[in-house]
Design a protein around this motif. Structure first.
Motif, mmCIF file in Angstrom:
data_model
loop_
_atom_site.group_PDB
_atom_site.id
_atom_site.type_symbol
_atom_site.label_atom_id
_atom_site.label_comp_id
_atom_site.label_asym_id
_atom_site.label_seq_id
_atom_site.Cartn_x
_atom_site.Cartn_y
_atom_site.Cartn_z
ATOM 1 N N MET A 184 18.196 5.478 -5.717
ATOM 2 C CA MET A 184 16.908 5.079 -6.300
ATOM 3 C C MET A 184 15.766 5.338 -5.324
ATOM 4 N N CYS A 185 15.969 4.976 -4.060
ATOM 5 C CA CYS A 185 14.924 5.195 -3.044
ATOM 6 C C CYS A 185 14.678 6.680 -2.824
ATOM 7 N N ASP A 186 15.758 7.482 -2.814
ATOM 8 C CA ASP A 186 15.603 8.931 -2.645
ATOM 9 C C ASP A 186 14.860 9.538 -3.841
ATOM 10 N N ALA A 187 15.189 9.049 -5.044
ATOM 11 C CA ALA A 187 14.520 9.555 -6.246
ATOM 12 C C ALA A 187 13.035 9.203 -6.227
ATOM 13 N N ALA A 188 12.727 7.964 -5.862
ATOM 14 C CA ALA A 188 11.321 7.539 -5.792
ATOM 15 C C ALA A 188 10.557 8.386 -4.778
ATOM 16 N N ARG A 189 11.206 8.681 -3.653
ATOM 17 C CA ARG A 189 10.545 9.498 -2.622
ATOM 18 C C ARG A 189 10.255 10.897 -3.162
ATOM 19 N N GLU A 190 11.208 11.491 -3.883
ATOM 20 C CA GLU A 190 11.004 12.835 -4.426
ATOM 21 C C GLU A 190 9.839 12.858 -5.427
ATOM 22 N N VAL A 191 9.772 11.850 -6.266
ATOM 23 C CA VAL A 191 8.655 11.787 -7.228
ATOM 24 C C VAL A 191 7.333 11.563 -6.493
ATOM 25 N N ARG A 192 7.372 10.714 -5.483
ATOM 26 C CA ARG A 192 6.170 10.418 -4.684
ATOM 27 C C ARG A 192 5.628 11.688 -4.045
ATOM 28 N N ILE A 193 6.526 12.481 -3.475
ATOM 29 C CA ILE A 193 6.128 13.738 -2.820
ATOM 30 C C ILE A 193 5.523 14.706 -3.837
ATOM 31 N N LEU A 204 3.288 0.958 -10.422
ATOM 32 C CA LEU A 204 4.731 0.851 -10.625
ATOM 33 C C LEU A 204 5.466 0.432 -9.357
ATOM 34 N N LEU A 205 6.330 -0.555 -9.501
ATOM 35 C CA LEU A 205 7.293 -0.915 -8.465
ATOM 36 C C LEU A 205 8.659 -0.472 -8.972
ATOM 37 N N ILE A 206 9.358 0.334 -8.213
ATOM 38 C CA ILE A 206 10.622 0.910 -8.658
ATOM 39 C C ILE A 206 11.783 0.002 -8.253
ATOM 40 N N ASP A 207 12.603 -0.397 -9.232
ATOM 41 C CA ASP A 207 13.734 -1.276 -8.918
ATOM 42 C C ASP A 207 14.865 -1.099 -9.927
ATOM 43 N N PRO A 208 16.013 -1.738 -9.707
ATOM 44 C CA PRO A 208 17.082 -1.703 -10.704
ATOM 45 C C PRO A 208 16.699 -2.572 -11.912
ATOM 46 N N ASP A 209 17.453 -2.417 -12.995
ATOM 47 C CA ASP A 209 17.210 -3.214 -14.196
ATOM 48 C C ASP A 209 17.325 -4.708 -13.920
ATOM 49 N N ASN A 268 0.836 -1.195 0.000
ATOM 50 C CA ASN A 268 0.000 0.000 0.000
ATOM 51 C C ASN A 268 0.879 1.257 0.000
ATOM 52 N N LYS A 269 1.645 1.415 -1.076
ATOM 53 C CA LYS A 269 2.544 2.561 -1.182
ATOM 54 C C LYS A 269 2.762 2.873 -2.657
ATOM 55 N N VAL A 270 2.595 4.103 -3.034
ATOM 56 C CA VAL A 270 2.819 4.504 -4.421
ATOM 57 C C VAL A 270 4.319 4.543 -4.688
ATOM 58 N N LEU A 271 4.732 3.987 -5.823
ATOM 59 C CA LEU A 271 6.152 3.930 -6.201
ATOM 60 C C LEU A 271 7.000 3.245 -5.132
ATOM 61 N N ALA A 272 6.488 2.136 -4.615
ATOM 62 C CA ALA A 272 7.265 1.342 -3.652
ATOM 63 C C ALA A 272 8.528 0.838 -4.342
ATOM 64 N N THR A 273 9.603 0.693 -3.568
ATOM 65 C CA THR A 273 10.887 0.267 -4.126
ATOM 66 C C THR A 273 11.176 -1.187 -3.784
ATOM 67 N N THR A 274 11.873 -1.847 -4.708
ATOM 68 C CA THR A 274 12.291 -3.228 -4.451
ATOM 69 C C THR A 274 13.617 -3.479 -5.172
ATOM 70 N N VAL A 275 14.079 -4.699 -5.128
ATOM 71 C CA VAL A 275 15.294 -5.106 -5.830
ATOM 72 C C VAL A 275 14.920 -6.241 -6.768
ATOM 73 N N VAL A 276 15.732 -6.460 -7.795
ATOM 74 C CA VAL A 276 15.482 -7.622 -8.638
ATOM 75 C C VAL A 276 15.932 -8.879 -7.885
ATOM 76 N N GLY A 277 16.955 -8.742 -7.062
ATOM 77 C CA GLY A 277 17.325 -9.894 -6.235
ATOM 78 C C GLY A 277 18.728 -9.877 -5.706
ATOM 79 N N SER A 278 19.712 -10.150 -6.559
ATOM 80 C CA SER A 278 21.058 -10.434 -6.056
ATOM 81 C C SER A 278 21.799 -9.182 -5.603
ATOM 82 N N TYR A 279 22.772 -9.403 -4.706
ATOM 83 C CA TYR A 279 23.576 -8.349 -4.105
ATOM 84 C C TYR A 279 25.026 -8.838 -4.091
#
Length: 301
Positions: free
Chosen positions: A290-299, A267-272, A8-19
């Motif tokens: 990426m998280c900071d950018a998503a927050r700025e767009v969200r605001i 939209l779920l925001i993540d890396p390629d 329940n969050k607009v432009l929530a952020t995630t990862v594709v997986g590996s680190y």
């Protein structure tokens, strides 16, 4: 909230997986050399501000991590009938991630990608398509173990499907063997150019389609002319193929471009793609920016 809208969050952020794999020392590392790498991956994702994290996928490449645990596979050779693993392959690391953070995605390498990463050395299988379906049946057990562990989202990685090498109809059948076996929301990640395969991929029964748009900006134009049929879109807006760290401003511009075409609620925001080949510093700052950018767009919305 429908199955598709599981966060329940607009432009929530995630990862594709590996680190990146960051090994540690100490007594525990004698028993489990990679547990500290899981700890680092989880802590870094949380620190960067990711909304749906992963366990970091630090225990091997996407083919070997799964294939090496399946009876019927030896090295990269299929030597007999594929059977489910004797025990859950990724559930322990996923449970650790869940113990540290409420929203975690479980990740499985897709059956078509696995099939094309292995060599058939048995008369049991005539082709990769037959192999993919048996791999899917074996991975149903893994999917259910991740659901039981409490994942928020189950992701199936199928990068092979954008290449034109794999049979898309069999790929669909194999993916849906897995997705139909669980109640948790499902996602399919595919990198690469979508132009030749998108119409088929849109028919797959998954809740989220995750694509790359940073390295393949043309995907946005192709996708914007299609009906997503109620699916959410994993929006890859950070280049995973380079250690160069994009600025918050650069990533924000990419996200804003996505919001021009699509309802930000889907939209779920993540890396390629995954970050395994990057340095830890690069991976962390890419996610943080990426998280900071998503927050700025969200605001701004």
């Amino acid at each position: 909230m429908s199955k598709a809208y599981f966060i329940n969050k607009v432009l929530a952020t995630t990862v594709v997986g590996s680190y990146p794999v960051v090994k540690g020392g100490g007594l525990r590392s004698l028993f489990d050399p990679l547990h500290s790498a899981v700890e680092t991956a989880v802590a870094d994702q949380i620190g960067a501000g990711i909304d749906i994290i992963s366990d970091g996928q630090v225990r091997g490449d996407m083919i070997g991590a799964f294939a090496s645990k399946l009876p019927g596979v030896k090295g990269q050779d299929v030597i007999g009938k594929i059977q489910p693993a004797a025990a859950a392959i990724t559930a322990a690391d996923t449970k650790y991630a869940i113990s540290k953070f409420p929203k975690v995605k479980g990740i499985i390498t897709g059956p078509s990608t696995l099939a094309h990463g292995l060599h058939i050395s048995t008369p049991m299988y005539r082709n990769k398509e037959e192999l993919a379906l048996d791999l899917a049946a074996a991975l149903v057990i893994e999917a259910r173990s991740l659901e039981a562990a409490g994942v928020t989202l189950l992701q199936i990685d199928e990068p092979i499907l954008s290449t034109g090498i794999a049979d898309l109809a069999v790929g669909k059948q194999a993916v849906e063997l897995i997705t139909s076996s669980v109640r948790v929301p499902t996602c399919m990640h595919i990198c690469g150019n979508l132009a030749n395969v998108l119409d088929e991929l849109l028919k797959y029964n998954v809740n989220v389609l995750d694509f790359e748009f940073s390295k393949n900006p043309s995907n946005l134009d192709v996708l914007s002319r299609r009906d997503l049929s109620g699916k959410m879109l994993g929006y890859g807006c950070v280049d995973s193929s380079s250690d160069e760290i994009e600025t918050v401003h650069e990533i924000k511009k990419r996200i804003e471009k996505g919001v021009e075409y699509f309802d930000p609620k889907i939209l779920l925001i993540d890396p390629d793609c995954g970050m395994r080949m990057r340095s830890r510093e690069s991976a962390y700052w890419k996610l943080k920016n990426m998280c900071d950018a998503a927050r700025e767009v969200r605001i701004a919305l």
